[in-house]
Write a protein that holds these residues in place. Structure first.
Motif: not given
Length: 410
Positions: A13-41
């Motif tokens: 408390p009141g000091a920098q977190n002990s676990v502080y570190r650079s944590n960049p997000d380098n993961v590209l977004p991905d398409l997991l799945r597709a599903a028909l929920i209605e005949p045209d949707t």
């Protein structure tokens, strides 16, 4: 982005977190799945939140088989992981597997931008009936910090939508006491493919080699599996059983020091689910589990043209996933035979009374896991499989077959 403090006082408390570190997000977004929920949707689910609304235009989404682009595209409510595609009389048909393609340029909150197209398959699911899919692998005693899981396999040429399936809890009277949704949006089990049901995907992928993580379906409510025995049942909308499996830790290879983190694998998909001989512990070489791909203990039986067939002739009960058990097949011209099977070593000493007075059908098999009556592993060497059968008409037959217990010399 959160983890327990490593400070000796338990916090900063009141000091920098002990676990502080650079944590960049380098993961590209991905398409997991597709599903028909209605005949045209069609609903698309991405791996993370999508940032750029300007990218969300119909021209960036295409469905094959002449369907083309949707007429309207939008996020679902405020959930920017899910995209809704509306088509105008698209004419999706049964018995066709479609592919939706998403153009490059999908951006996540960290600014990661896809440079290639993304795609996912979908279909109109066929009617789910008994035997449409089978229970193929079960982990019921999970690793510490991990998840139990159940793997399904589709041995047919049809596609099924798991939205049409419920996980049923059966009480002691044989009645359904509770039902769990597998998915409410849709998730496809394609022909000759696998789907793994789990509470969380990371509870599986963090502990086992998982070459196809998109085949893991996270259930919003995953039934509790006891670590010694239990029952797993799936039903369709008419409450007809699709597959039903009563598991027990006695089905595991009994020389294992612990069954914790070891999945139970089905050996042959065409043999009955409830046949205890058709299940074996996953091999050690695969990490004791094979979620999303073919079981380490999978075996394809040879065509049996003789009354007694032993295969493989050389087997090694060492949990390496290759020929870990000996299969003793029988095939008679008439039913009603009773079998006794005894295993002898090369010096004629009895090492295992495998079967005693067991009724046979016309065709079937027995399994020797390489253990002796003393619950020790049989030594490397040649063994005699002595099979004796008789029926009430007084007909008796005796067969002597040889096999070899192999292994590594140390």
């Amino acid at each position: 982005n959160w983890i327990a403090s490593t400070n000796v006082k338990g916090g900063t408390p009141g000091a920098q977190n002990s676990v502080y570190r650079s944590n960049p997000d380098n993961v590209l977004p991905d398409l997991l799945r597709a599903a028909l929920i209605e005949p045209d949707t069609l609903i698309l689910t991405f791996s993370e939140t999508i940032l750029d609304n300007q990218w969300l235009i119909p021209a960036n989404f295409t469905v094959d088989h002449g369907i083309g682009n949707p007429t309207n595209v939008s996020f679902i409510n405020n959930d920017h992981k899910k995209v809704l595609l509306l088509f105008n009389a698209a004419g999706f048909t049964n018995d066709t597997v479609y592919t939706v393609t998403v153009a490059a340029g999908v951006k996540d909150c960290a600014g990661n931008l896809t440079q290639n197209t993304l795609s996912a398959m979908f279909a109109i699911g066929d009617s789910v009936v008994s035997g449409s899919f089978i229970i193929n692998e079960v982990l019921f005693y999970e690793q510490t910090g991990g998840n139990d899981y159940v793997e399904l396999y589709n041995p047919t040429n049809h596609t099924y939508n798991l939205k049409d399936v419920k996980w049923a809890v059966i009480d002691n009277t044989g009645q359904i006491s509770n039902l769990y949704d597998i998915t409410t949006e849709g998730f496809y089990l394609f022909p000759h493919d696998y789907v793994v049901l789990a509470k969380t995907a990371k509870g599986v992928t963090n502990f086992y080699s998982t070459p196809y993580p998109k085949k893991i379906l996270e259930m919003s409510s995953f039934p509790s599996l006891t670590s010694t025995s239990g029952r797993i049942t799936f039903v369709n909308r008419s409450f007809e059983y699709i597959d039903d499996f009563a598991y027990n830790e006695s089905m595991h290879f009994q020389l294992l020091n612990s069954f914790k983190g070891v999945s139970l694998e089905r050996i042959h998909p065409e043999l009955p689910t409830q046949d205890a001989k058709n299940w074996h512990s996953a091999s050690q070489s695969c990490g004791f589990g094979t979620p999303t791909y073919q079981n380490s203990q999978y075996s394809h039986f040879e065509d049996n043209t003789s009354e007694i067939l032993v295969e493989p002739e050389v087997f090694s009960p060492d949990m390496d996933g290759k020929d870990d058990v000996l299969n003793i097949h029988y095939k008679f011209s008439e039913p009603g035979y009773v079998a006794n099977i005894t295993i002898f070593d090369a010096k004629g000493r009895e090492v295992k009374r495998l079967i005693r007075n067991e009724m046979c059908g016309i065709e079937g098999y027995f399994v020797w896991d390489g253990l002796t009556d003393a619950k020790t592993k049989a030594e490397i060497g040649i063994y005699i499989v002595y099979v004796e059968v008789f029926n009430l008409n007084g007909s008796t037959k005796a067969f002597k077959k040889t096999c070899v217990v192999g292994g590594y010399l140390r």
